[in-house]
Scaffold this active site. Structure first.
Site, PDB file in Angstrom:
ATOM      1  N   TYR A   1      48.230  37.167  39.280  1.00 31.28           N
ATOM      2  CA  TYR A   1      46.890  38.048  39.045  1.00 31.28           C
ATOM      3  C   TYR A   1      47.085  39.771  39.406  1.00 31.28           C
ATOM      4  CZ  TYR A   1      42.492  40.335  40.441  1.00 31.28           C
ATOM      5  OH  TYR A   1      41.426  41.024  40.454  1.00 31.28           O
TER       6      TYR A   1
ATOM      7  N   SER B   1      42.782  46.297  40.412  1.00 25.98           N
ATOM      8  CA  SER B   1      42.562  45.922  41.881  1.00 25.98           C
ATOM      9  C   SER B   1      43.423  46.310  42.887  1.00 25.98           C
ATOM     10  CB  SER B   1      42.841  43.993  41.555  1.00 25.98           C
ATOM     11  OG  SER B   1      43.228  43.693  42.816  1.00 25.98           O
TER      12      SER B   1
END
Length: 361
Positions: free
Chosen positions: A174, A149
């Site tokens: 995350y 990501s």
């Protein structure tokens, strides 16, 4: 880099009912013939499950149009190690695309357990299964492609973000799990010679996307007369990447396998790569919201005279968020001759049209 043909391959896609996963499966069934695609997804209720069911139906439709290929789906969780081991033994995938993950920066603050279970334990199970796919002299997995990501860049201020940049300062759990995935994949590539490629996705959007993403949740709120909150007083920039561009990039990368080489010490040089997939064109959040409003009115999701100013609120930055995301895609261009190029207006127009058909029938 070694080129492989996807024809006649057995491809395992985790997170197959997810946004990117479902589009990728449809693309493979549509453009590769024949192919066997095995999908798994736990169908959790992090967001509206009816969207995941809709995506699976779209895959079923595509599969029925291409009877020469095979589509199999398993409702399972990648954090279940014995199930993953069994699935690998039975299906013997040639290529693995790991897209299953607990996504979302904000949710990682309220529900960290889900991220450890899916993004760390789940990914470890995938790596172990890839490692053991070579047992007994088997050909095993030819390429592991996995989702990372843009959030791994954390608070980096040097833009655009390059895969050569240091990414040791995550600002959310995350992001930390995604950086961990890259580190784990590197270790397994080095130890067991598993060719692996990580893809850092930049704000993916489009029809049938994730309802927790800004463009989707803003639409829901505006339609129900709620106020939308624009963080950092609108001084955020995002590199929005349309879903078709992401899928095109993933499919190209699947075919370009990092080469296995032996170092001077007689041990494997890790066959390992990382790429950014982004639009290389960050948009200001206020401009993005303005284009979204125009396209929702054009698609007749919102009325012509909608009082937009009364429904927006500029608020401070939120924990875990970053002010700018901006992809340097030069490595992707150099190795695959591809650069995402769908304009934000085109992408949001397609989303608005889909939204109208899905929710306002």
């Amino acid at each position: 880099m070694q080129h492989i043909d996807l024809k006649n391959k057995r491809i395992l896609v985790t997170g197959a009912a997810g946004f990117i996963g479902s589009y990728l499966v449809q693309e493979l069934l549509e453009t590769v013939s024949p192919v066997t695609v095995i999908g798994i997804d736990n169908m959790n209720d992090y967001y509206d499950v009816s969207i995941k069911e809709y995506r699976l139906k779209e895959i079923e439709k595509k599969a029925s149009e291409h009877p020469e290929s095979t589509w199999e789906f398993f409702k399972q969780d990648i954090s279940n190690k014995s199930m993953i081991d069994l699935l690998f033994q039975i299906s013997k995938p040639d290529i693995v695309v790991n897209l299953a993950a607990q996504a979302g920066v904000r949710y990682s603050i309220t529900n960290p357990d889900a991220y450890i279970s899916s993004n760390l334990v789940g990914f470890y199970n995938i790596l172990e299964a890839c490692r053991h796919s070579y047992d007994g002299g088997e050909k095993g997995v030819e390429h592991l492609v996995y989702a990372s990501s843009s959030s791994v860049y954390g608070g980096n201020t040097k833009v655009p973000f390059s895969t050569k940049d240091k990414v040791d300062n995550p600002v959310s759990l995350y992001a930390a799990t995604k950086k961990s995935n890259e580190l784990m994949a590197h270790a397994y590539s080095k130890l067991y010679n598993i060719p692996s490629t990580g893809l850092r996705f930049f704000t993916v959007y489009g029809p049938a996307g994730r309802p927790d993403m800004a463009y989707f949740s803003f639409t829901n709120k505006l339609l129900s007369g709620e106020k939308i909150q624009i963080f950092n007083y609108g001084n955020c920039k995002r590199d929005f990447t349309y879903i078709d561009d992401i899928v095109h990039g993933v499919k190209l990368v699947m075919q370009g396998v990092p080469e296995k080489k032996t170092g001077e010490d007689g041990l494997p040089v890790p066959p390992y790569a990382i790429y950014n997939i982004g639009n290389n064109n960050p948009e200001n959040l206020l401009d993005f919201v303005d284009i979204l409003k125009q396209e929702l009115i054009r698609a007749k999701v919102l009325p012509e005279n909608y009082d937009f100013e009364a429904h927006k609120e500029l608020v401070p930055m939120q924990a875990g968020d970053v002010p700018v995301t901006y992809a340097d895609t030069s490595a992707l261009e150099a190795d695959f001759g591809f650069k995402p190029d769908t304009s934000l207006r085109d992408g949001l127009q397609r989303f608005a049209q889909w939204y109208k058909e899905f929710y306002l029938k």
